[in-house]
Motif scaffolding. Structure first.
Motif, PDB file in Angstrom:
ATOM      1  N   VAL A 121      46.739  82.658   5.983  1.00 41.87           N
ATOM      2  CA  VAL A 121      45.853  81.387   7.386  1.00 41.87           C
ATOM      3  C   VAL A 121      44.469  81.404   7.880  1.00 41.87           C
ATOM      4  O   VAL A 121      44.325  80.496   7.499  1.00 41.87           O
ATOM      5  CB  VAL A 121      46.439  81.689   8.717  1.00 41.87           C
ATOM      6  CG1 VAL A 121      45.798  80.578   9.811  1.00 41.87           C
ATOM      7  CG2 VAL A 121      48.103  81.772   8.964  1.00 41.87           C
ATOM      8  N   VAL A 122      43.748  82.441   7.374  1.00 39.08           N
ATOM      9  CA  VAL A 122      42.381  81.815   7.617  1.00 39.08           C
ATOM     10  C   VAL A 122      42.540  81.325   6.105  1.00 39.08           C
ATOM     11  O   VAL A 122      41.198  80.302   6.663  1.00 39.08           O
ATOM     12  CB  VAL A 122      41.600  83.258   7.165  1.00 39.08           C
ATOM     13  CG1 VAL A 122      40.135  83.520   7.355  1.00 39.08           C
ATOM     14  CG2 VAL A 122      42.195  83.815   8.884  1.00 39.08           C
ATOM     15  N   GLU A 123      42.459  81.532   5.283  1.00 39.06           N
ATOM     16  CA  GLU A 123      42.469  81.474   3.611  1.00 39.06           C
ATOM     17  C   GLU A 123      42.354  79.834   3.478  1.00 39.06           C
ATOM     18  O   GLU A 123      41.520  79.068   3.252  1.00 39.06           O
ATOM     19  CB  GLU A 123      42.716  82.184   2.596  1.00 39.06           C
ATOM     20  CG  GLU A 123      42.612  81.730   1.175  1.00 39.06           C
ATOM     21  CD  GLU A 123      42.690  82.329   0.251  1.00 39.06           C
ATOM     22  OE1 GLU A 123      42.938  82.398  -0.781  1.00 39.06           O
ATOM     23  OE2 GLU A 123      43.964  83.424  -0.020  1.00 39.06           O
ATOM     24  N   ALA A 124      44.065  80.187   3.824  1.00 41.03           N
ATOM     25  CA  ALA A 124      44.195  78.558   3.921  1.00 41.03           C
ATOM     26  C   ALA A 124      43.354  77.115   4.260  1.00 41.03           C
ATOM     27  O   ALA A 124      43.303  76.515   4.480  1.00 41.03           O
ATOM     28  CB  ALA A 124      45.345  78.030   4.775  1.00 41.03           C
ATOM     29  N   VAL A 125      42.660  77.699   5.435  1.00 44.20           N
ATOM     30  CA  VAL A 125      41.821  77.120   6.756  1.00 44.20           C
ATOM     31  C   VAL A 125      40.391  76.377   5.336  1.00 44.20           C
ATOM     32  O   VAL A 125      39.932  75.636   5.997  1.00 44.20           O
ATOM     33  CB  VAL A 125      41.503  77.877   8.497  1.00 44.20           C
ATOM     34  CG1 VAL A 125      41.026  76.711   8.800  1.00 44.20           C
ATOM     35  CG2 VAL A 125      43.113  77.416   8.507  1.00 44.20           C
ATOM     36  N   GLN A 126      40.202  77.431   5.384  1.00 47.75           N
ATOM     37  CA  GLN A 126      38.803  77.867   4.766  1.00 47.75           C
ATOM     38  C   GLN A 126      39.471  76.565   3.486  1.00 47.75           C
ATOM     39  O   GLN A 126      38.048  75.654   3.500  1.00 47.75           O
ATOM     40  CB  GLN A 126      38.775  79.407   3.959  1.00 47.75           C
ATOM     41  CG  GLN A 126      38.017  80.039   5.525  1.00 47.75           C
ATOM     42  CD  GLN A 126      37.638  81.428   5.127  1.00 47.75           C
ATOM     43  OE1 GLN A 126      38.306  81.484   3.309  1.00 47.75           O
ATOM     44  NE2 GLN A 126      37.167  82.435   5.489  1.00 47.75           N
ATOM     45  N   ARG A 127      39.862  76.698   2.868  1.00 45.76           N
ATOM     46  CA  ARG A 127      40.413  76.443   1.622  1.00 45.76           C
ATOM     47  C   ARG A 127      40.394  74.679   1.876  1.00 45.76           C
ATOM     48  O   ARG A 127      39.595  73.628   1.979  1.00 45.76           O
ATOM     49  CB  ARG A 127      41.536  76.238   1.266  1.00 45.76           C
ATOM     50  CG  ARG A 127      40.953  77.968   0.165  1.00 45.76           C
ATOM     51  CD  ARG A 127      42.226  77.958  -0.814  1.00 45.76           C
ATOM     52  NE  ARG A 127      42.084  79.091  -1.334  1.00 45.76           N
ATOM     53  CZ  ARG A 127      42.254  79.667  -2.784  1.00 45.76           C
ATOM     54  NH1 ARG A 127      43.433  78.679  -3.226  1.00 45.76           N
ATOM     55  NH2 ARG A 127      42.037  80.655  -3.632  1.00 45.76           N
ATOM     56  N   SER A 128      40.952  74.526   3.210  1.00 46.84           N
ATOM     57  CA  SER A 128      41.078  73.060   3.193  1.00 46.84           C
ATOM     58  C   SER A 128      39.958  72.205   4.539  1.00 46.84           C
ATOM     59  O   SER A 128      39.584  71.110   3.977  1.00 46.84           O
ATOM     60  CB  SER A 128      41.834  72.700   4.674  1.00 46.84           C
ATOM     61  OG  SER A 128      41.298  73.336   6.053  1.00 46.84           O
ATOM     62  N   GLY A 129      38.754  72.915   4.449  1.00 56.61           N
ATOM     63  CA  GLY A 129      37.483  71.820   5.280  1.00 56.61           C
ATOM     64  C   GLY A 129      37.781  71.529   6.373  1.00 56.61           C
ATOM     65  O   GLY A 129      36.493  71.579   7.308  1.00 56.61           O
ATOM     66  N   LEU A 130      39.082  71.987   7.063  1.00 59.38           N
ATOM     67  CA  LEU A 130      38.676  71.690   8.759  1.00 59.38           C
ATOM     68  C   LEU A 130      37.872  72.947   9.119  1.00 59.38           C
ATOM     69  O   LEU A 130      37.745  74.314   8.939  1.00 59.38           O
ATOM     70  CB  LEU A 130      39.820  72.555   9.577  1.00 59.38           C
ATOM     71  CG  LEU A 130      41.178  70.871   9.638  1.00 59.38           C
ATOM     72  CD1 LEU A 130      41.600  70.738   8.002  1.00 59.38           C
ATOM     73  CD2 LEU A 130      41.768  70.952  10.616  1.00 59.38           C
ATOM     74  N   THR A 131      37.132  72.908  10.344  1.00 59.00           N
ATOM     75  CA  THR A 131      36.232  73.344  10.727  1.00 59.00           C
ATOM     76  C   THR A 131      36.881  74.378  11.783  1.00 59.00           C
ATOM     77  O   THR A 131      37.736  73.989  13.224  1.00 59.00           O
ATOM     78  CB  THR A 131      35.064  72.480  11.626  1.00 59.00           C
ATOM     79  OG1 THR A 131      34.531  72.381  10.490  1.00 59.00           O
ATOM     80  CG2 THR A 131      33.798  73.610  12.258  1.00 59.00           C
ATOM     81  N   ARG A 132      36.159  75.461  12.291  1.00 61.82           N
ATOM     82  CA  ARG A 132      36.658  76.760  13.625  1.00 61.82           C
ATOM     83  C   ARG A 132      36.436  76.230  14.473  1.00 61.82           C
ATOM     84  O   ARG A 132      34.659  76.785  14.163  1.00 61.82           O
ATOM     85  CB  ARG A 132      37.070  77.863  12.946  1.00 61.82           C
ATOM     86  CG  ARG A 132      38.454  77.938  11.680  1.00 61.82           C
ATOM     87  CD  ARG A 132      38.430  79.592  10.878  1.00 61.82           C
ATOM     88  NE  ARG A 132      38.739  80.393  11.815  1.00 61.82           N
ATOM     89  CZ  ARG A 132      39.244  81.583  11.580  1.00 61.82           C
ATOM     90  NH1 ARG A 132      38.573  81.897  10.094  1.00 61.82           N
ATOM     91  NH2 ARG A 132      39.411  82.300  12.428  1.00 61.82           N
ATOM     92  N   TRP A 133      37.046  76.174  15.857  1.00 64.11           N
ATOM     93  CA  TRP A 133      36.029  76.579  16.640  1.00 64.11           C
ATOM     94  C   TRP A 133      35.888  77.762  17.955  1.00 64.11           C
ATOM     95  O   TRP A 133      37.599  77.985  17.837  1.00 64.11           O
ATOM     96  CB  TRP A 133      36.430  74.980  17.793  1.00 64.11           C
ATOM     97  CG  TRP A 133      35.368  74.036  17.169  1.00 64.11           C
ATOM     98  CD1 TRP A 133      35.633  73.167  15.679  1.00 64.11           C
ATOM     99  CD2 TRP A 133      34.672  73.629  17.308  1.00 64.11           C
ATOM    100  NE1 TRP A 133      34.540  72.554  15.872  1.00 64.11           N
ATOM    101  CE2 TRP A 133      33.723  72.269  16.798  1.00 64.11           C
ATOM    102  CE3 TRP A 133      33.530  73.234  18.536  1.00 64.11           C
ATOM    103  CZ2 TRP A 133      33.141  70.899  16.631  1.00 64.11           C
ATOM    104  CZ3 TRP A 133      32.805  72.305  19.054  1.00 64.11           C
ATOM    105  CH2 TRP A 133      32.711  71.207  18.156  1.00 64.11           C
ATOM    106  N   ILE A 134      35.317  78.157  18.107  1.00 68.58           N
ATOM    107  CA  ILE A 134      35.380  79.325  19.177  1.00 68.58           C
ATOM    108  C   ILE A 134      36.282  78.992  19.787  1.00 68.58           C
ATOM    109  O   ILE A 134      36.014  77.839  21.132  1.00 68.58           O
ATOM    110  CB  ILE A 134      34.567  79.935  19.335  1.00 68.58           C
ATOM    111  CG1 ILE A 134      33.840  80.171  18.241  1.00 68.58           C
ATOM    112  CG2 ILE A 134      34.896  81.239  20.129  1.00 68.58           C
ATOM    113  CD1 ILE A 134      32.498  81.704  18.707  1.00 68.58           C
TER     114      ILE A 134
END
Length: 201
Positions: A121-134
Protein backbone atom coordinates in the motif's frame (compact mmCIF):
# COMPACT_ATOMS: atom_id res chain seq x y z
CA UNK A 1 4.45 25.10 -23.32
CA UNK A 2 2.24 26.32 -20.45
CA UNK A 3 -1.31 25.08 -20.04
CA UNK A 4 -4.11 27.33 -18.83
CA UNK A 5 -6.93 25.62 -16.96
CA UNK A 6 -10.18 27.59 -16.86
CA UNK A 7 -13.49 26.51 -15.34
CA UNK A 8 -16.59 28.16 -16.76
CA UNK A 9 -18.16 29.06 -13.41
CA UNK A 10 -14.93 30.60 -12.06
CA UNK A 11 -13.09 32.33 -14.95
CA UNK A 12 -11.53 34.71 -12.40
CA UNK A 13 -9.62 31.73 -10.96
CA UNK A 14 -7.82 30.39 -14.02
CA UNK A 15 -4.46 28.70 -13.49
CA UNK A 16 -1.46 28.66 -15.81
CA UNK A 17 0.72 25.59 -15.31
CA UNK A 18 4.27 25.13 -16.54
CA UNK A 19 5.68 21.68 -15.85
CA UNK A 20 4.96 20.68 -12.25
CA UNK A 21 4.37 24.18 -10.95
CA UNK A 22 1.83 26.96 -11.03
CA UNK A 23 3.07 29.72 -13.31
CA UNK A 24 0.30 32.25 -12.63
CA UNK A 25 -3.20 32.57 -11.21
CA UNK A 26 -5.81 35.11 -12.21
CA UNK A 27 -8.65 35.98 -14.58
CA UNK A 28 -8.61 33.81 -17.69
CA UNK A 29 -8.39 36.71 -20.15
CA UNK A 30 -5.36 38.16 -18.33
CA UNK A 31 -3.52 34.84 -18.27
CA UNK A 32 -4.20 34.23 -21.95
CA UNK A 33 -2.94 37.71 -22.83
CA UNK A 34 0.22 37.16 -20.79
CA UNK A 35 0.80 33.65 -22.16
CA UNK A 36 -0.74 33.63 -25.65
CA UNK A 37 1.04 30.44 -26.76
CA UNK A 38 -0.49 28.39 -23.95
CA UNK A 39 -2.64 25.35 -24.50
CA UNK A 40 -6.09 25.98 -22.99
CA UNK A 41 -8.24 23.45 -21.16
CA UNK A 42 -11.79 24.59 -20.47
CA UNK A 43 -13.86 22.78 -17.88
CA UNK A 44 -17.42 23.01 -16.56
CA UNK A 45 -17.92 24.19 -13.01
CA UNK A 46 -15.34 25.68 -10.64
CA UNK A 47 -11.60 25.31 -10.20
CA UNK A 48 -10.51 25.08 -6.59
CA UNK A 49 -7.93 23.65 -4.21
CA UNK A 50 -7.72 19.88 -4.19
CA UNK A 51 -8.71 17.89 -1.13
CA UNK A 52 -7.11 15.86 1.64
CA UNK A 53 -8.73 12.59 2.66
CA UNK A 54 -8.12 12.07 6.39
CA UNK A 55 -8.91 8.35 6.34
CA UNK A 56 -5.90 6.88 4.52
CA UNK A 57 -5.51 3.65 6.55
CA UNK A 58 -9.24 3.06 6.81
CA UNK A 59 -9.74 3.32 3.05
CA UNK A 60 -6.56 1.66 1.80
CA UNK A 61 -5.68 -0.92 4.46
CA UNK A 62 -8.98 -1.69 6.16
CA UNK A 63 -11.21 -1.76 3.08
CA UNK A 64 -11.09 -3.62 -0.24
CA UNK A 65 -11.74 -1.75 -3.48
CA UNK A 66 -13.36 -4.19 -5.89
CA UNK A 67 -12.18 -4.65 -9.43
CA UNK A 68 -14.96 -3.63 -11.88
CA UNK A 69 -15.16 -7.30 -12.89
CA UNK A 70 -16.17 -8.08 -9.29
CA UNK A 71 -19.09 -5.64 -9.26
CA UNK A 72 -21.69 -8.42 -9.38
CA UNK A 73 -20.22 -9.93 -6.22
CA UNK A 74 -19.14 -6.86 -4.25
CA UNK A 75 -20.71 -3.83 -5.88
CA UNK A 76 -18.61 -0.75 -6.55
CA UNK A 77 -18.15 0.74 -3.08
CA UNK A 78 -15.26 -0.14 -0.72
CA UNK A 79 -15.85 -3.44 1.09
CA UNK A 80 -15.21 -2.98 4.82
CA UNK A 81 -16.11 -6.53 5.89
CA UNK A 82 -12.90 -8.17 4.76
CA UNK A 83 -14.16 -11.62 5.70
CA UNK A 84 -16.18 -11.46 2.48
CA UNK A 85 -13.06 -11.26 0.34
CA UNK A 86 -11.29 -14.59 -0.16
CA UNK A 87 -7.58 -14.96 -0.93
CA UNK A 88 -6.75 -11.39 0.02
CA UNK A 89 -2.99 -11.69 -0.39
CA UNK A 90 -0.44 -8.91 -0.84
CA UNK A 91 -0.92 -8.78 -4.61
CA UNK A 92 -4.66 -8.19 -4.19
CA UNK A 93 -4.01 -5.60 -1.46
CA UNK A 94 -1.73 -3.73 -3.85
CA UNK A 95 -4.30 -3.83 -6.65
CA UNK A 96 -7.03 -2.74 -4.24
CA UNK A 97 -4.91 0.20 -3.06
CA UNK A 98 -4.22 1.31 -6.63
CA UNK A 99 -7.94 1.27 -7.42
CA UNK A 100 -8.66 3.12 -4.17
CA UNK A 101 -6.14 5.81 -5.06
CA UNK A 102 -7.67 6.25 -8.51
CA UNK A 103 -11.05 6.64 -6.86
CA UNK A 104 -9.60 9.25 -4.51
CA UNK A 105 -8.28 11.18 -7.51
CA UNK A 106 -11.77 10.95 -9.00
CA UNK A 107 -12.97 12.84 -5.90
CA UNK A 108 -10.45 15.68 -6.24
CA UNK A 109 -8.09 14.25 -3.61
CA UNK A 110 -4.31 14.74 -3.87
CA UNK A 111 -3.30 14.05 -0.26
CA UNK A 112 -4.20 11.57 2.46
CA UNK A 113 -3.51 11.34 6.18
CA UNK A 114 -2.73 8.47 8.50
CA UNK A 115 -0.04 5.88 9.07
CA UNK A 116 0.17 3.12 6.48
CA UNK A 117 1.79 -0.18 7.43
CA UNK A 118 1.39 -2.51 4.45
CA UNK A 119 4.44 -2.21 2.16
CA UNK A 120 2.39 -2.79 -1.00
CA UNK A 121 0.00 0.00 0.00
CA UNK A 122 2.85 2.37 0.85
CA UNK A 123 4.42 1.63 -2.53
CA UNK A 124 1.13 2.26 -4.33
CA UNK A 125 0.76 5.64 -2.62
CA UNK A 126 4.34 6.61 -3.43
CA UNK A 127 3.86 5.73 -7.10
CA UNK A 128 0.57 7.59 -7.30
CA UNK A 129 2.16 10.89 -6.29
CA UNK A 130 -0.41 11.59 -3.57
CA UNK A 131 1.09 13.38 -0.60
CA UNK A 132 1.03 11.62 2.78
CA UNK A 133 0.24 13.73 5.85
CA UNK A 134 0.83 12.91 9.49
CA UNK A 135 -2.37 12.37 11.46
CA UNK A 136 -2.18 13.53 15.06
CA UNK A 137 -5.54 12.11 16.11
CA UNK A 138 -8.43 10.07 14.79
CA UNK A 139 -10.34 12.23 12.29
CA UNK A 140 -13.97 13.13 12.63
CA UNK A 141 -16.68 11.34 10.72
CA UNK A 142 -16.92 8.07 8.85
CA UNK A 143 -14.37 7.02 6.23
CA UNK A 144 -15.48 7.90 2.72
CA UNK A 145 -13.89 8.49 -0.66
CA UNK A 146 -15.78 11.80 -0.61
CA UNK A 147 -14.29 14.10 2.07
CA UNK A 148 -17.55 16.08 2.07
CA UNK A 149 -19.48 12.94 3.08
CA UNK A 150 -17.45 12.06 6.18
CA UNK A 151 -19.22 14.51 8.46
CA UNK A 152 -15.88 15.99 9.49
CA UNK A 153 -13.97 19.11 8.49
CA UNK A 154 -13.00 19.24 4.82
CA UNK A 155 -9.31 20.10 4.48
CA UNK A 156 -7.72 21.68 1.42
CA UNK A 157 -4.04 21.43 2.23
CA UNK A 158 -2.30 22.94 -0.77
CA UNK A 159 -2.50 26.55 -2.00
CA UNK A 160 -2.84 27.46 -5.65
CA UNK A 161 -0.20 30.14 -6.08
CA UNK A 162 2.76 30.84 -8.37
CA UNK A 163 5.77 28.68 -7.64
CA UNK A 164 3.83 26.00 -5.77
CA UNK A 165 3.23 22.54 -7.13
CA UNK A 166 0.23 22.52 -9.44
CA UNK A 167 -2.31 20.50 -7.47
CA UNK A 168 -5.96 21.40 -7.87
CA UNK A 169 -9.33 20.02 -8.90
CA UNK A 170 -12.31 21.03 -10.99
CA UNK A 171 -15.86 20.26 -9.84
CA UNK A 172 -18.96 20.51 -12.01
CA UNK A 173 -20.91 22.79 -9.67
CA UNK A 174 -21.87 26.46 -9.71
CA UNK A 175 -20.14 27.46 -6.48
CA UNK A 176 -18.65 26.27 -3.20
CA UNK A 177 -22.06 25.95 -1.56
CA UNK A 178 -23.23 23.52 -4.22
CA UNK A 179 -19.95 21.62 -3.92
CA UNK A 180 -20.49 21.16 -0.19
CA UNK A 181 -24.07 20.00 -0.83
CA UNK A 182 -23.38 17.62 -3.72
CA UNK A 183 -19.93 16.46 -2.69
CA UNK A 184 -16.67 15.57 -4.39
CA UNK A 185 -18.33 13.06 -6.69
CA UNK A 186 -18.89 16.10 -8.94
CA UNK A 187 -15.16 16.14 -9.75
CA UNK A 188 -14.42 16.36 -13.48
CA UNK A 189 -10.62 16.70 -13.31
CA UNK A 190 -7.75 16.42 -10.86
CA UNK A 191 -4.31 17.87 -11.55
CA UNK A 192 -1.36 16.59 -9.53
CA UNK A 193 2.07 18.18 -10.01
CA UNK A 194 0.93 19.54 -13.36
CA UNK A 195 -0.30 16.18 -14.63
CA UNK A 196 -3.94 15.57 -15.44
CA UNK A 197 -4.33 12.32 -13.49
CA UNK A 198 -8.11 12.16 -13.53
CA UNK A 199 -10.58 13.32 -16.13
CA UNK A 200 -14.23 12.33 -16.18
CA UNK A 201 -15.14 10.67 -19.43
Amino acid sequence: MPTIHMAEASPHMAVAVDGQHVLAVGPYEELLAAHPQSRVRTWPGILTQALLNPHGPELLEQAYHPDPREADEFGTEPVTDLSLVEDLDEARWGASARRGLQRMLAHGTVALAGDLTRPVVVEAVQRSGLTRWIREEQPEGLPSLDPFATGGTVVRPLPISPGHHARFAIFDVRDERELAERGAGTCVATVLDGRLLYRRR
